[in-house]
Design an enzyme around this catalytic site. Structure first.
Site, short mmCIF file in Angstrom:
data_model
loop_
_atom_site.label_atom_id
_atom_site.label_comp_id
_atom_site.label_asym_id
_atom_site.label_seq_id
_atom_site.Cartn_x
_atom_site.Cartn_y
_atom_site.Cartn_z
N ASN A 14 0.86 -1.18 0.00
CA ASN A 14 0.00 0.00 0.00
C ASN A 14 0.90 1.23 0.00
OD1 ASN A 14 -1.92 1.97 0.35
ND2 ASN A 14 -2.54 1.32 2.40
N LYS A 51 0.11 4.27 -0.32
CA LYS A 51 -0.52 5.42 0.33
C LYS A 51 -0.26 6.70 -0.48
CE LYS A 51 -0.40 3.02 4.71
NZ LYS A 51 -0.29 3.11 6.19
N HIS A 66 -9.61 0.65 4.81
CA HIS A 66 -8.36 0.89 5.54
C HIS A 66 -8.61 1.82 6.72
CE1 HIS A 66 -4.24 2.11 6.43
NE2 HIS A 66 -3.84 1.03 5.77
N GLU A 88 -7.03 4.20 7.93
CA GLU A 88 -6.82 5.63 7.71
C GLU A 88 -8.03 6.26 7.05
OE1 GLU A 88 -2.03 4.91 7.40
OE2 GLU A 88 -3.18 5.22 5.56
N GLU A 121 -5.51 -5.49 10.40
CA GLU A 121 -4.51 -4.46 10.70
C GLU A 121 -4.84 -3.81 12.03
OE1 GLU A 121 -4.74 -1.44 7.63
OE2 GLU A 121 -6.77 -0.98 8.27
N GLY A 166 2.14 2.03 10.88
CA GLY A 166 3.04 3.16 10.74
C GLY A 166 3.70 3.60 12.02
N SER A 184 2.78 -2.61 10.26
CA SER A 184 4.23 -2.53 10.37
C SER A 184 4.93 -3.85 10.08
CB SER A 184 4.64 -1.99 11.76
OG SER A 184 4.18 -0.66 11.93
#
Length: 251
Positions: A9, A11, A94, A96, A166, A172, A212
């Site tokens: 990904n 991003k 996701h 985010e 996730e 991150g 991560s």
């Protein structure tokens, strides 16, 4: 036996030249490996990267898609547009987008059904916040997001869905769920899929770990019986790191 599936990904990173160069390097590095590989590219670079990965074992993915078809939806990108660029898979739900953009489970589900109905594969992301894990709610959160995200998805359509677990607190941050903790949630998710669909569906579905994953922890994570690959963020921007993860997955 499930094929290991590693997705990168990217991003909101890179410029056009960097995206093309990274894709070229990955095509070269991953040639001949026997896993499944995908890169989730920013919309604006899909066309350029499509020309690079065409005919290779690297699938072209997008990081989002509209829940609507083409029409008066300013700023949105449709499944038809993605397919026209050579996209075969899309990352949805996701964390985010859930927590920064405010996408609801209902909207995620609409996007999932739109993508599947229009012939795209889906990577459906689920996972708990740190506060939810500390409150002992990780399994309940994952169960709810699975039920909501897959509402209206048939068992036949489920064959085109990959689940990406996730833990939000590990994305991150450099923090990673221990292999044992990750395996426990993956096993729970597989068992929950069996309740929603069938044991056959549960045995066949691919469940990736996202949070991560990198070249130093991937081998141990991928050795777990219910971890079928990775949804890789930061490490997917480094060709050697991402290629190393893919090689672990191909063993």
């Amino acid at each position: 036996m499930r094929t290991k599936y590693v997705a990168g990904n990217w991003k909101m990173n890179l410029d056009k030249a960097g995206a093309v160069e990274l894709a070229k390097s990955l095509v070269e590095k991953l040639r001949g490996l026997n896993g499944k590989y995908m890169i989730g590219v920013p919309f604006v670079y899909l066309d350029a990267v499509s020309q690079v990965v065409k005919g290779s074992n690297v699938l072209l993915g997008a990081q989002n898609v509209a829940a609507n078809t083409n029409g008066a939806h300013t700023g949105e990108i449709s499944t038809a547009m993605l397919k026209d660029m050579g996209v075969s898979a899309v990352i949805l739900g996701h964390s985010e987008r859930r927590h920064e953009i405010g996408e609801s489970d209902e909207l995620v589900n609409k996007k999932v059904r739109r993508a599947l109905n229009d012939g795209l594969e889906v990577v459906l992301c689920i996972g708990e916040l740190l506060s939810e894990r500390e409150a002992g709610e990780a399994e309940n959160v994952c169960a709810f997001q699975l039920s909501a995200g897959l509402a209206g998805v048939s068992e036949e359509q489920l064959k085109k869905v990959t689940i990406a677990y996730e833990p939000v607190w590990a994305i991150g941050t450099g923090k990673t769920a221990t292999p044992g903790d990750a395996q426990a949630i993956h096993k729970f998710c597989r068992n929950y899929i069996a309740k929603l669909y069938s044991q056959k569906a549960a045995d066949e579905i691919t469940i990736q770990y996202g949070g991560s994953m990198n070249d130093t922890n991937a081998e141990e994570l991928l050795a777990q019986p219910d971890i079928d690959g990775g949804l890789v963020g930061g490490a997917s921007l480094k060709v050697d790191k991402f290629a190393a993860i893919c090689k672990f997955a191909s063993k």
